[in-house]
Enzyme design. Structure first.
Site, PDB file in Angstrom:
ATOM      1  N   HIS A 157       5.953  38.494   6.503  1.00 14.59           N
ATOM      2  CA  HIS A 157       4.975  39.293   5.772  1.00 14.59           C
ATOM      3  C   HIS A 157       5.416  39.584   4.339  1.00 14.59           C
ATOM      4  CE1 HIS A 157       3.625  40.202   9.970  1.00 14.59           C
ATOM      5  NE2 HIS A 157       2.460  40.018   9.389  1.00 14.59           N
ATOM      6  N   GLU A 182      -2.259  43.209  12.977  1.00 14.37           N
ATOM      7  CA  GLU A 182      -1.045  43.899  13.415  1.00 14.37           C
ATOM      8  C   GLU A 182      -0.688  45.051  12.495  1.00 14.37           C
ATOM      9  OE1 GLU A 182      -1.169  40.609  12.466  1.00 14.37           O
ATOM     10  OE2 GLU A 182       0.280  39.432  13.621  1.00 14.37           O
ATOM     11  N   ASP A 205     -16.756  40.573  10.348  1.00 15.73           N
ATOM     12  CA  ASP A 205     -16.464  39.201   9.972  1.00 15.73           C
ATOM     13  C   ASP A 205     -16.175  39.130   8.473  1.00 15.73           C
ATOM     14  OD1 ASP A 205     -16.299  36.510   9.598  1.00 15.73           O
ATOM     15  OD2 ASP A 205     -18.350  36.055  10.216  1.00 15.73           O
ATOM     16  N   ASP A 244      -4.517  36.342   5.740  1.00 13.87           N
ATOM     17  CA  ASP A 244      -3.541  36.304   6.839  1.00 13.87           C
ATOM     18  C   ASP A 244      -4.302  36.049   8.133  1.00 13.87           C
ATOM     19  OD1 ASP A 244      -1.292  36.491   8.392  1.00 13.87           O
ATOM     20  OD2 ASP A 244      -1.199  38.674   8.357  1.00 13.87           O
TER      21      ASP A 244
END
Length: 871
Positions: free
Chosen positions: A387, A411, A472, A497
């Site tokens: 990251h 995450e 979306d 990501d």
């Protein structure tokens, strides 16, 4: 009475001696002689003798049998009976099988053969069902509807209980540190088998156990189209366990059950003794052949989840969570693999003692991995490297990033890294799967932990600067930035990501091949905006052209970014992300000037880190791995990237040019030139040839690569110091740099990089009115060229070391080698074309006007002017 003829036994012999001279020839004499040797025996005597001999033989044979065979045998039988009586007295009841109601029991034939091992006791159990009983018929009717329907298990495997497809699941389990008495007890092991299949709802038909002398037990359980087996080593406390089943529901759910029933801990042998806990490892595989495997079944064959499950050598492999959301499957596991750590060290780290492991618990804890649809996304031990490599190169390449958008990153780790920059006023996360975000918060909280950042929240998503949209991302961007009009709230940096480009799913093609989506990206960015995205596994040296491989989306992405108008695109990689190979990223700059900060030196980056980092409560740097040296490693793409790029069809021109030197042309060495006063009126020094030079000959090529380089930061500093007292010495350096140097836009347009030839070639003057005899040939000179528009040919020269996306140029400093434009006679002065050395469009008008003034005699060059002022 007729007289009976009786047999007679006759014995006859004859001898001949040398002293006999007479032979008896008369019959009488002969008969008398024979009678002398005749013995007569009666028939009764002969019969009695035969019967007596037979009886004697029988008696002797019987006595021998009793003495030599029957005695030892009876003794052996007595020992066996005695042992059997002891076993019977100590033998518990053999566990019975439990009738299985879920499926109808098939008719089977049973075949068995055992070796007679003498001192042994048989222990077995089997299930016999009378199919004609009313009870069985009722059970069969009640289950028929269920058997004929299809259901779906947690693994998404289609379930047809009557299916005879040649496929199965195989679960292998090894357990050590198990109680030896349990492992040597057939009844206890048999009971564990019965309990296992009963609690697992599996149809067990029979089981068989064999105990070995002195220790060890092997057992087999036969089920409907399934079996389980194991062997034990009681002295070592080890059991190896296999179960193969064609049941459609996953047998991974049996792991806790197997651990509980067979992982029986050892009892201490004395008070206070600490016994090792049972250690458990397993592997799971799909067996056989599937005619129409489901998408989830395929995961076990090709994905990272399949790799984790099928490796038996993993010291620790524990499922933390497995959740199927509306959009994807989320699997989280704790693992310890041998090359990264050991279970023993982990257990030692849990102790509260003075050991190194206990004092450094973080170094020895298991790695927690998260997978989406079977593919590894990140892991506890390596997620920071991944990251930080994704976020910080782009953000530090921007002079002042305020509004940052993140696509994906459920995450929370990408958001965590963005929030470490104090310039960021708003961090927007667009994630379609809200449930995945909350699963991550619960099971991988370290990924979204902002508790150490001053002014933030414990959970990064609750940071005051964070805004999340659970929708979306394609729709979010196209709705807001789909047209070409400039939006009021543009973004400084976009971080993608999301899926790897090589993911074999339709959405990956839709994401990376969607022109409208990428156009919305471009529209949303400010003029100096930056886009960065991860592009999956790095290419291998022998990989084919990416347009013809599974990485086609990666090649499509870089081509599309260039087509949209990004002025500079760079590929870099990080090798410490915890994946199977180094990981690739691409960064696109909307402005060419962003290259200046991308190529900032180590000291500049380290200084920016100090200036722009959000302070931490712990007083440490918020960056665990990223620093100036790390950034420097990203600035030049790997050689493999260049090699694969050059396999494109047609081959890119830069791949064929080498280092821009064509060795088929001759070269005049620098020793064939001399420096003396220029022939230009009012000029200073000039460069003259001592030999004749034919047209199209290289001029001092061997010394052209030796240059004094002023990086953008250096040239900026020199210019700034000119205004600060005392500036005398700086003025000398400034005049040298500006008077003899020429600019390159490789590191950006403002201020650009400056080169100065370190040899005598730097004394070549400008050829006024197009009289240059080396360098760039052009129909324009300083008087005929447009003062306000740089011709494309000169723009190409100033951009010679740049390209929107070209790993060849990014890896190699391109050199310009001058050639003679005509035949030059010995003694002539060498003139070059300074129009080609203008750095950029902004400097063009000023540079052309200076040349016009010099060539018209209104002024002199910077160096000459400086020398006159200080003579």
């Amino acid at each position: 009475m007729k007289q009976e003829t009786r047999p007679s036994l006759t014995y006859s012999t004859a001898s001949q001696h040398s002293d006999f001279s007479n032979v008896w020839s008369e019959e009488g004499e002969t008969s008398e002689r024979q009678n002398q040797f005749t013995i007569k025996v009666s028939g009764s005597f002969a019969s009695f003798s035969l019967l007596f001999a037979m009886g004697l033989a029988f008696v002797m044979g019987r006595a021998s049998r009793l003495l030599l065979i029957e005695g030892p045998r009876q003794k052996l039988f007595q020992e066996v009976e005695k042992a059997t009586e002891v076993l019977s007295q100590n033998k518990p009841t053999v566990p019975s099988l439990i009738t299985f109601d879920r499926q109808k029991i098939p008719q089977t034939r049973y075949l068995s053969k055992n070796f007679d091992t003498g001192l042994s006791a048989t222990m077995s159990s089997w299930l016999t069902i009378d199919r004609n009983t009313p009870d069985y018929q009722q059970k069969e009717d009640s289950t028929r509807g269920k058997n004929e329907s299809e259901t779906c298990t947690s693994f998404g495997i289609k379930e047809d209980v009557e299916s005879t497809e040649p496929s199965a699941q195989h679960l292998m389990v090894d357990i050590k540190n198990v109680d030896g008495n349990f492992l040597n007890s057939q009844p206890r092991l048999a009971q564990a088998i019965v309990d296992l299949v009963h609690e697992a709802d599996l149809p067990l038909l029979s089981y068989h156990c064999h105990g070995f002398n002195p220790l060890g037990v092997s057992c087999v359980g036969v089920m409907m189209r399934n079996y389980l087996s194991f062997h034990t080593w009681p002295e070592a406390g080890v059991i190896t366990f296999d179960i193969v089943t064609s049941e459609s529901k996953t047998i991974l759910t049996l792991l806790p059950l197997i651990d509980r029933l067979f992982g029986v801990a050892r009892n201490p042998t004395f008070p206070g003794q600490v016994t090792a806990k049972p250690e458990f490892r397993y592997a799971y595989k799909l067996r056989g052949f599937r005619h129409n495997p489901s998408e989830i079944e395929n995961l076990f064959e090709v994905t990272d989840l399949g790799d984790i499950l099928t490796i038996l050598g993993t010291d620790l492999k524990e499922e933390v969570a497995s959740v199927t959301t509306d959009f994807q499957r989320v699997d989280i596991y704790d693992v310890i693999v041998p090359h990264q750590g050991s279970l023993q060290s982990y257990h030692k780290s849990l102790m509260n003692d003075e050991s190194y492991e206990a004092q450094n618990k973080f170094l020895f804890r298991p790695d927690r991995v998260i997978m989406l649809d079977g593919w590894l996304q990140s892991s506890l031990l390596f997620e920071a490297m991944y990251h930080e490599a994704l976020v910080h190169p782009a953000l530090f390449s921007h002079s002042n990033p305020k509004r940052v958008a993140i696509i994906g990153g459920g995450e929370g780790a990408t958001l965590r890294e963005v929030l470490k920059h104090n310039t960021v006023s708003e961090a927007i996360m667009i994630e379609i799967d809200e449930e995945m975000v909350h699963v991550s918060r619960e099971h991988i909280p370290e990924w979204s932990d902002c508790s150490d950042l001053v002014g933030s929240s414990d959970w990064c998503i609750e940071d005051p600067r964070a805004t999340e949209f659970y929708q979306d991302a394609l729709q979010w961007f196209t709705d807001r930035y789909g047209d070409d009009t400039s939006p009021s709230e543009q973004l400084d940096v976009i971080i993608l990501d999301a899926l790897d480009p090589e993911s074999e799913i339709p959405f990956a093609d839709a994401l990376y091949g969607n022109d409208d989506f990428m156009q919305a990206f471009y529209n949303s960015l400010a003029d100096d905006g930056i886009l960065v995205m991860q592009l999956g596994e790095s290419p291998q040296f022998y990989s084919p052209d990416e347009t013809r491989s599974k990485f086609r989306n990666r090649a499509k992405t870089t081509d599309l970014l260039e087509k949209l108008g990004f002025e500079s695109i760079h590929v870099y990689e990080e090798a410490h992300c915890g994946f199977h190979a180094p990981w690739t990223y691409v960064v696109g700059f909307k402005s060419h000037n962003s290259r200046t900060r991308w190529y900032a030196n180590v000291a500049q980056i380290d200084l920016d880190i100090q200036k722009r980092s959000v302070p931490t409560k712990s007083g440490t740097s918020p960056f665990r791995f990223f620093d100036g040296s790390t950034m420097a490693s990203y600035q030049v793409p790997h050689k493999t990237v260049e090699s694969v790029f050059c396999r494109r069809d047609p081959t890119p021109e830069e791949c064929l040019e080498g280092y821009n030197l064509d060795t088929s042309y001759p070269n005049i060495p620098v020793t064939s030139f001399e420096v003396k006063k220029s022939t230009i009126e009012g000029g200073g020094r000039g460069l003259f040839t001592k030999v004749d030079i034919p047209e199209n000959t290289y001029i001092w090529a061997e010394s052209s690569i030796n240059k004094v380089n002023f990086m953008p930061s250096t040239s900026t500093l020199i210019t700034a110091l000119e205004e600060e007292p005392p500036a005398k010495r700086i003025k000398v350096l400034s005049s040298y740099m500006e008077g003899y140097g020429y600019s390159s836009q490789f590191f950006g347009d403002d201020p650009g990089e400056v080169f100065v030839d370190s040899g005598i070639s730097t004394f070549a003057n400008h050829g006024c009115n197009g009289t240059n005899n080396v360098g760039t040939k052009s129909p324009y000179d300083e008087f005929t060229v447009d003062l306000y528009k740089m011709p494309e040919e000169f723009s190409g020269e100033s951009h010679a070391n740049t390209s929107t996306f070209n790993p060849v140029i990014d890896r190699h400093l391109r050199h310009q080698f001058d050639r003679s434009l005509r035949d030059i006679e010995a003694g002539e002065e060498i003139y070059d074309n300074y129009l080609a050395f203008t750095g950029n469009d902004e400097d063009w008008a000023k540079a052309v006007q200076e040349l016009r003034d010099v060539c018209s005699g209104k002024s002199v060059g910077l160096v000459t002017n400086y020398e006159r002022d200080h003579s």
